[in-house]
Design a protein around this motif. Structure first.
Motif, PDB file in Angstrom:
ATOM      1  N   PHE A  97       0.812  -1.209   0.000  1.00 41.57           N
ATOM      2  CA  PHE A  97       0.000   0.000   0.000  1.00 41.57           C
ATOM      3  C   PHE A  97       0.849   1.263   0.000  1.00 41.57           C
ATOM      4  CE2 PHE A  97      -3.153  -2.946   1.993  1.00 41.57           C
ATOM      5  CZ  PHE A  97      -4.042  -2.935   0.942  1.00 41.57           C
ATOM      6  N   GLY A  98       1.980   1.216   0.651  1.00 36.09           N
ATOM      7  CA  GLY A  98       2.841   2.390   0.698  1.00 36.09           C
ATOM      8  C   GLY A  98       3.291   2.822  -0.682  1.00 36.09           C
ATOM      9  N   ARG A  99       3.702   1.859  -1.492  1.00 36.67           N
ATOM     10  CA  ARG A  99       4.118   2.192  -2.864  1.00 36.67           C
ATOM     11  C   ARG A  99       2.948   2.706  -3.681  1.00 36.67           C
ATOM     12  NH1 ARG A  99       7.301  -3.143  -3.842  1.00 36.67           N
ATOM     13  NH2 ARG A  99       5.239  -3.656  -4.547  1.00 36.67           N
ATOM     14  N   VAL A 100       1.797   2.047  -3.552  1.00 36.81           N
ATOM     15  CA  VAL A 100       0.618   2.463  -4.312  1.00 36.81           C
ATOM     16  C   VAL A 100       0.193   3.871  -3.912  1.00 36.81           C
ATOM     17  CG1 VAL A 100      -1.838   1.997  -4.716  1.00 36.81           C
ATOM     18  CG2 VAL A 100      -0.199   0.103  -4.678  1.00 36.81           C
ATOM     19  N   LEU A 101       0.104   4.126  -2.607  1.00 39.05           N
ATOM     20  CA  LEU A 101      -0.287   5.461  -2.145  1.00 39.05           C
ATOM     21  C   LEU A 101       0.718   6.520  -2.570  1.00 39.05           C
ATOM     22  CD1 LEU A 101      -1.618   4.643   1.425  1.00 39.05           C
ATOM     23  CD2 LEU A 101      -2.962   5.298  -0.576  1.00 39.05           C
ATOM     24  N   GLY A 102       1.995   6.182  -2.493  1.00 37.99           N
ATOM     25  CA  GLY A 102       3.021   7.125  -2.929  1.00 37.99           C
ATOM     26  C   GLY A 102       2.904   7.446  -4.408  1.00 37.99           C
ATOM     27  N   ASN A 103       2.651   6.422  -5.221  1.00 37.92           N
ATOM     28  CA  ASN A 103       2.493   6.641  -6.665  1.00 37.92           C
ATOM     29  C   ASN A 103       1.267   7.491  -6.964  1.00 37.92           C
ATOM     30  OD1 ASN A 103       4.770   5.168  -7.269  1.00 37.92           O
ATOM     31  ND2 ASN A 103       3.651   3.273  -7.636  1.00 37.92           N
ATOM     32  N   ILE A 104       0.167   7.222  -6.270  1.00 43.18           N
ATOM     33  CA  ILE A 104      -1.054   8.004  -6.476  1.00 43.18           C
ATOM     34  C   ILE A 104      -0.826   9.453  -6.062  1.00 43.18           C
ATOM     35  CG2 ILE A 104      -3.420   8.350  -5.657  1.00 43.18           C
ATOM     36  CD1 ILE A 104      -3.630   5.258  -5.504  1.00 43.18           C
ATOM     37  N   GLU A 105      -0.167   9.628  -4.923  1.00 41.42           N
ATOM     38  CA  GLU A 105       0.098  10.984  -4.443  1.00 41.42           C
ATOM     39  C   GLU A 105       0.952  11.768  -5.440  1.00 41.42           C
ATOM     40  OE1 GLU A 105       1.175  12.920  -0.177  1.00 41.42           O
ATOM     41  OE2 GLU A 105       2.397  11.222  -0.795  1.00 41.42           O
ATOM     42  N   ARG A 106       1.995  11.133  -5.961  1.00 42.13           N
ATOM     43  CA  ARG A 106       2.846  11.800  -6.959  1.00 42.13           C
ATOM     44  C   ARG A 106       2.063  12.119  -8.230  1.00 42.13           C
ATOM     45  NH1 ARG A 106       6.411   8.511  -4.555  1.00 42.13           N
ATOM     46  NH2 ARG A 106       6.162   6.774  -6.001  1.00 42.13           N
ATOM     47  N   LEU A 107       1.225  11.185  -8.674  1.00 40.86           N
ATOM     48  CA  LEU A 107       0.424  11.393  -9.870  1.00 40.86           C
ATOM     49  C   LEU A 107      -0.530  12.574  -9.695  1.00 40.86           C
ATOM     50  CD1 LEU A 107      -0.554  10.398 -12.673  1.00 40.86           C
ATOM     51  CD2 LEU A 107      -2.134   8.899 -11.457  1.00 40.86           C
ATOM     52  N   VAL A 108      -1.190  12.642  -8.547  1.00 40.66           N
ATOM     53  CA  VAL A 108      -2.119  13.735  -8.279  1.00 40.66           C
ATOM     54  C   VAL A 108      -1.374  15.060  -8.201  1.00 40.66           C
ATOM     55  CG1 VAL A 108      -3.687  14.707  -6.546  1.00 40.66           C
ATOM     56  CG2 VAL A 108      -3.884  12.296  -7.198  1.00 40.66           C
ATOM     57  N   GLN A 109      -0.255  15.089  -7.489  1.00 41.63           N
ATOM     58  CA  GLN A 109       0.521  16.332  -7.378  1.00 41.63           C
ATOM     59  C   GLN A 109       1.024  16.792  -8.743  1.00 41.63           C
ATOM     60  OE1 GLN A 109       3.465  15.336  -4.439  1.00 41.63           O
ATOM     61  NE2 GLN A 109       2.133  15.907  -2.743  1.00 41.63           N
ATOM     62  N   ASP A 110       1.509  15.861  -9.564  1.00 44.81           N
ATOM     63  CA  ASP A 110       1.970  16.220 -10.915  1.00 44.81           C
ATOM     64  C   ASP A 110       0.826  16.756 -11.758  1.00 44.81           C
ATOM     65  OD1 ASP A 110       4.503  15.344 -10.191  1.00 44.81           O
ATOM     66  OD2 ASP A 110       4.411  13.472 -11.347  1.00 44.81           O
ATOM     67  N   SER A 111      -0.339  16.115 -11.669  1.00 48.63           N
ATOM     68  CA  SER A 111      -1.493  16.551 -12.447  1.00 48.63           C
ATOM     69  C   SER A 111      -1.957  17.939 -12.011  1.00 48.63           C
ATOM     70  CB  SER A 111      -2.645  15.564 -12.315  1.00 48.63           C
ATOM     71  OG  SER A 111      -2.306  14.330 -12.883  1.00 48.63           O
ATOM     72  N   LEU A 112      -1.997  18.163 -10.699  1.00 53.45           N
ATOM     73  CA  LEU A 112      -2.384  19.470 -10.201  1.00 53.45           C
ATOM     74  C   LEU A 112      -1.399  20.543 -10.624  1.00 53.45           C
ATOM     75  CD1 LEU A 112      -3.670  18.599  -6.640  1.00 53.45           C
ATOM     76  CD2 LEU A 112      -5.030  19.460  -8.538  1.00 53.45           C
ATOM     77  N   ARG A 113      -0.118  20.218 -10.540  1.00 54.86           N
ATOM     78  CA  ARG A 113       0.914  21.175 -10.946  1.00 54.86           C
ATOM     79  C   ARG A 113       0.784  21.482 -12.435  1.00 54.86           C
ATOM     80  NH1 ARG A 113       5.311  18.290 -10.394  1.00 54.86           N
ATOM     81  NH2 ARG A 113       5.300  17.860 -12.607  1.00 54.86           N
ATOM     82  N   ASP A 114       0.605  20.441 -13.249  1.00 55.32           N
ATOM     83  CA  ASP A 114       0.507  20.625 -14.698  1.00 55.32           C
ATOM     84  C   ASP A 114      -0.746  21.399 -15.109  1.00 55.32           C
ATOM     85  OD1 ASP A 114       2.875  19.220 -14.861  1.00 55.32           O
ATOM     86  OD2 ASP A 114       1.938  17.358 -15.586  1.00 55.32           O
ATOM     87  N   SER A 115      -1.818  21.258 -14.318  1.00 50.43           N
ATOM     88  CA  SER A 115      -3.067  21.950 -14.638  1.00 50.43           C
ATOM     89  C   SER A 115      -3.081  23.391 -14.119  1.00 50.43           C
ATOM     90  CB  SER A 115      -4.262  21.181 -14.068  1.00 50.43           C
ATOM     91  OG  SER A 115      -4.314  21.314 -12.668  1.00 50.43           O
ATOM     92  N   GLY A 116      -2.092  23.721 -13.295  1.00 52.37           N
ATOM     93  CA  GLY A 116      -2.031  25.064 -12.729  1.00 52.37           C
ATOM     94  C   GLY A 116      -2.911  25.259 -11.516  1.00 52.37           C
ATOM     95  N   SER A 117      -3.463  24.164 -10.990  1.00 52.03           N
ATOM     96  CA  SER A 117      -4.333  24.255  -9.814  1.00 52.03           C
ATOM     97  C   SER A 117      -3.489  24.450  -8.571  1.00 52.03           C
ATOM     98  CB  SER A 117      -5.152  22.974  -9.651  1.00 52.03           C
ATOM     99  OG  SER A 117      -6.025  22.817 -10.730  1.00 52.03           O
ATOM    100  N   ASP A 118      -4.096  25.090  -7.579  1.00 56.26           N
ATOM    101  CA  ASP A 118      -3.448  25.225  -6.276  1.00 56.26           C
ATOM    102  C   ASP A 118      -3.493  23.895  -5.571  1.00 56.26           C
ATOM    103  OD1 ASP A 118      -3.053  27.892  -6.727  1.00 56.26           O
ATOM    104  OD2 ASP A 118      -4.850  28.522  -5.648  1.00 56.26           O
ATOM    105  N   ILE A 119      -2.400  23.527  -4.950  1.00 52.79           N
ATOM    106  CA  ILE A 119      -2.359  22.249  -4.210  1.00 52.79           C
ATOM    107  C   ILE A 119      -2.669  22.513  -2.773  1.00 52.79           C
ATOM    108  CG2 ILE A 119      -0.890  20.342  -3.489  1.00 52.79           C
ATOM    109  CD1 ILE A 119       0.554  20.568  -6.134  1.00 52.79           C
TER     110      ILE A 119
END
Length: 119
Positions: A97-119
């Motif tokens: 679960f740690g790897r999965v959660l870490g991957n999801i967290e990175r994916l969400v942060q990258d997507s938010l950053r790329d979309s210009g949304s505030d994190i």
């Protein structure tokens, strides 16, 4: 065997800021993403209007924000919200679960950053 197109996972990110500032638009965007053509636009717009009205009424009545911690009791009548930190720690340290959660967290942060949304 599945083609690579069938195995793709589509991810949509919406910040809480989008939901709080533009509840109708954010809900409609989510419904378009989740339901695609399975539900007509008229029904999606009605759902989004109802959500926006409900959200605005909650704000006007002074209710806490929807993301505020609430009391959620388990079968033993223990508030599991208070155990959230220990559960998060356990899951983050877990081998799978740690790897999965870490991957999801990175994916969400990258997507938010790329979309210009505030994190």
């Amino acid at each position: 065997e599945h083609s690579s197109e069938e195995r793709m996972i589509q991810v949509m990110t919406l910040s809480m800021k989008q939901f709080t500032k533009e509840p109708y638009e954010a809900t409609l965007r989510f419904l378009d993403f989740a339901l695609e053509d399975a539900v007509g636009m008229e029904a999606k717009e009605r759902i989004a209007r109802e959500y926006e009205q409900s959200y605005r009424e909650k704000l006007e009545s002074g209710n806490e924000h929807i993301t505020a911690d609430k009391e959620i009791l388990n079968g033993e009548k223990v508030n599991i919200v208070k155990q959230k930190a220990s559960l998060q720690g356990y899951l983050r340290r877990h081998e799978v679960f740690g790897r999965v959660l870490g991957n999801i967290e990175r994916l969400v942060q990258d997507s938010l950053r790329d979309s210009g949304s505030d994190i």
